[in-house]
Design a protein around this motif. Structure first.
Motif, PDB file in Angstrom:
ATOM      1  N   ILE A   1       0.614  -1.516   0.109  1.00  0.00           N
ATOM      2  CA  ILE A   1       0.107   0.141   0.298  1.00  0.00           C
ATOM      3  C   ILE A   1       1.015   1.333   0.318  1.00  0.00           C
ATOM      4  O   ILE A   1       2.277   1.297   0.867  1.00  0.00           O
ATOM      5  N   ASN A   2       0.611   1.944  -1.099  1.00  0.00           N
ATOM      6  CA  ASN A   2       1.324   3.539  -0.974  1.00  0.00           C
ATOM      7  C   ASN A   2       0.470   4.550  -1.279  1.00  0.00           C
ATOM      8  O   ASN A   2      -0.400   4.796  -0.986  1.00  0.00           O
ATOM      9  N   GLY A   3       1.234   5.349   0.036  1.00  0.00           N
ATOM     10  CA  GLY A   3       0.334   7.091  -0.231  1.00  0.00           C
ATOM     11  C   GLY A   3       0.307   8.317  -1.047  1.00  0.00           C
ATOM     12  O   GLY A   3       1.165   7.729  -1.724  1.00  0.00           O
ATOM     13  N   PRO A   4      -0.138   8.898  -0.077  1.00  0.00           N
ATOM     14  CA  PRO A   4       0.252  10.411  -0.929  1.00  0.00           C
ATOM     15  C   PRO A   4       1.499  10.945  -1.901  1.00  0.00           C
ATOM     16  O   PRO A   4       2.744  10.428  -0.919  1.00  0.00           O
ATOM     17  N   ASN A   5       1.520  11.074  -3.212  1.00  0.00           N
ATOM     18  CA  ASN A   5       2.497  11.228  -3.733  1.00  0.00           C
ATOM     19  C   ASN A   5       3.723  10.008  -4.695  1.00  0.00           C
ATOM     20  O   ASN A   5       4.998  10.918  -5.131  1.00  0.00           O
ATOM     21  N   LEU A   6       3.022   9.367  -4.338  1.00  0.00           N
ATOM     22  CA  LEU A   6       4.008   8.105  -4.807  1.00  0.00           C
ATOM     23  C   LEU A   6       4.099   7.499  -5.964  1.00  0.00           C
ATOM     24  O   LEU A   6       4.997   6.931  -6.475  1.00  0.00           O
TER      25      LEU A   6
ATOM     26  N   LEU B   1       3.390   9.589  -8.110  1.00  0.00           N
ATOM     27  CA  LEU B   1       5.013  10.190  -8.918  1.00  0.00           C
ATOM     28  C   LEU B   1       5.874   9.441  -8.873  1.00  0.00           C
ATOM     29  O   LEU B   1       6.567  10.884  -9.988  1.00  0.00           O
ATOM     30  N   LEU B   2       6.263   8.403  -8.208  1.00  0.00           N
ATOM     31  CA  LEU B   2       8.003   8.316  -8.435  1.00  0.00           C
ATOM     32  C   LEU B   2       8.624   8.100  -9.607  1.00  0.00           C
ATOM     33  O   LEU B   2       7.799   7.694 -10.575  1.00  0.00           O
ATOM     34  N   GLY B   3       9.594   8.778 -10.160  1.00  0.00           N
ATOM     35  CA  GLY B   3      10.273   8.486 -11.596  1.00  0.00           C
ATOM     36  C   GLY B   3       9.983  10.183 -11.824  1.00  0.00           C
ATOM     37  O   GLY B   3      11.518  10.460 -12.108  1.00  0.00           O
ATOM     38  N   ARG B   4       9.522  10.705 -10.997  1.00  0.00           N
ATOM     39  CA  ARG B   4       9.950  12.588 -11.522  1.00  0.00           C
ATOM     40  C   ARG B   4       9.625  13.244 -10.452  1.00  0.00           C
ATOM     41  O   ARG B   4      10.003  14.332 -10.477  1.00  0.00           O
ATOM     42  N   ARG B   5       9.055  12.834  -8.739  1.00  0.00           N
ATOM     43  CA  ARG B   5       8.961  13.392  -7.926  1.00  0.00           C
ATOM     44  C   ARG B   5      10.398  13.401  -7.542  1.00  0.00           C
ATOM     45  O   ARG B   5      10.689  12.454  -7.247  1.00  0.00           O
ATOM     46  N   GLU B   6      11.206  14.549  -7.540  1.00  0.00           N
ATOM     47  CA  GLU B   6      12.264  14.740  -6.722  1.00  0.00           C
ATOM     48  C   GLU B   6      13.013  13.622  -7.228  1.00  0.00           C
ATOM     49  O   GLU B   6      13.419  12.882  -5.654  1.00  0.00           O
ATOM     50  N   PRO B   7      13.472  13.286  -8.120  1.00  0.00           N
ATOM     51  CA  PRO B   7      14.740  12.528  -8.346  1.00  0.00           C
ATOM     52  C   PRO B   7      15.618  12.513  -7.405  1.00  0.00           C
ATOM     53  O   PRO B   7      16.454  10.608  -7.118  1.00  0.00           O
TER      54      PRO B   7
ATOM     55  N   GLN C   1      13.088   5.804 -10.849  1.00  0.00           N
ATOM     56  CA  GLN C   1      12.428   4.721 -11.618  1.00  0.00           C
ATOM     57  C   GLN C   1      10.933   4.341 -10.830  1.00  0.00           C
ATOM     58  O   GLN C   1      10.542   5.410  -9.988  1.00  0.00           O
ATOM     59  N   SER C   2      10.152   4.533 -12.111  1.00  0.00           N
ATOM     60  CA  SER C   2       8.606   4.756 -11.340  1.00  0.00           C
ATOM     61  C   SER C   2       7.851   3.680 -10.898  1.00  0.00           C
ATOM     62  O   SER C   2       8.707   2.225 -10.684  1.00  0.00           O
ATOM     63  N   PHE C   3       6.424   3.386  -9.840  1.00  0.00           N
ATOM     64  CA  PHE C   3       6.757   2.711  -8.837  1.00  0.00           C
ATOM     65  C   PHE C   3       6.033   0.910  -9.723  1.00  0.00           C
ATOM     66  O   PHE C   3       6.637  -0.198  -9.304  1.00  0.00           O
TER      67      PHE C   3
ATOM     68  N   ASN D   1       3.696   1.869   2.852  1.00  0.00           N
ATOM     69  CA  ASN D   1       4.244   3.515   2.387  1.00  0.00           C
ATOM     70  C   ASN D   1       3.662   4.276   2.713  1.00  0.00           C
ATOM     71  O   ASN D   1       3.064   4.117   1.985  1.00  0.00           O
ATOM     72  N   ALA D   2       3.216   5.074   4.214  1.00  0.00           N
ATOM     73  CA  ALA D   2       2.305   6.054   4.201  1.00  0.00           C
ATOM     74  C   ALA D   2       2.304   7.439   3.810  1.00  0.00           C
ATOM     75  O   ALA D   2       1.730   7.904   3.882  1.00  0.00           O
ATOM     76  N   ALA D   3       3.820   7.548   3.374  1.00  0.00           N
ATOM     77  CA  ALA D   3       4.775   8.882   2.449  1.00  0.00           C
ATOM     78  C   ALA D   3       4.397   9.598   3.341  1.00  0.00           C
ATOM     79  O   ALA D   3       4.043   9.782   4.784  1.00  0.00           O
TER      80      ALA D   3
END
Ligand code: DQA
Length: 138
Positions: A6-11, A13-19, A25-27, A71-73
């Motif tokens: 279970i992934n929480g907020p903004n995850l 966007l992995l790969g382009r969020r604050e690399p 890499q995208s999730f 990952n509750a971010a």
């Protein structure tokens, strides 16, 4: 063995969020790698940016899987409600973070989730999820 991520907020966007912090890499790409690596594990995945949906997903997953990798971010540092949901279910939960939350801002050092999970893994990049899978396999 059935494990649910279970992934929480903004995850999403992995790969382009604050690399520089979270990598390139995208999730979904990483999830494919995990599935190829752990063929004996039935891996399912849920993402939400919404706190209540994460809570409902924890309730839903209870008794349907052998373990939850969460990952509750940012909700890690704010959500008593997610901590209560983890306490309310039987299924063991491992907390993961991609970055080393203890090496960042002060507010990231507090986790409401840490006291109610089996254990926490932080700072190994996306490999934190693989380490959580390994822990459940042990
Ligand atoms: C994170 C760390 C949190 O502090 C942050 O809010 C996130 C991601 C991580 O995986 O490193 O969104 O959980």
């Amino acid at each position: 063995m059935k494990l649910h991520i279970i992934n929480g907020p903004n995850l999403n966007l992995l790969g382009r969020r604050e690399p520089e912090i979270y990598g390139n890499q995208s999730f979904n790409d990483y999830l494919d790698e995990l599935k190829q690596k752990y063929t004996s594990v039935e891996l399912s995945y849920f993402h939400s940016n919404i706190e209540g949906e994460i809570i409902s997903e924890l309730h839903e997953a209870d008794d349907n899987v052998d373990g939850i990798i969460l990952n509750a971010a940012a909700y890690t540092h704010t959500s008593i409600a997610i901590a209560d949901a983890i306490k309310a279910i039987e299924t063991p939960v491992i907390e993961v973070h991609i970055s080393n939350v203890f090496a960042r801002e002060e507010f990231r050092k507090r986790s409401y989730i840490a006291p109610v999970v089996l254990g926490s893994i932080s700072g190994f990049g996306l490999r934190s999820y693989a380490l959580a899978v390994e822990s459940f396999l042990d």
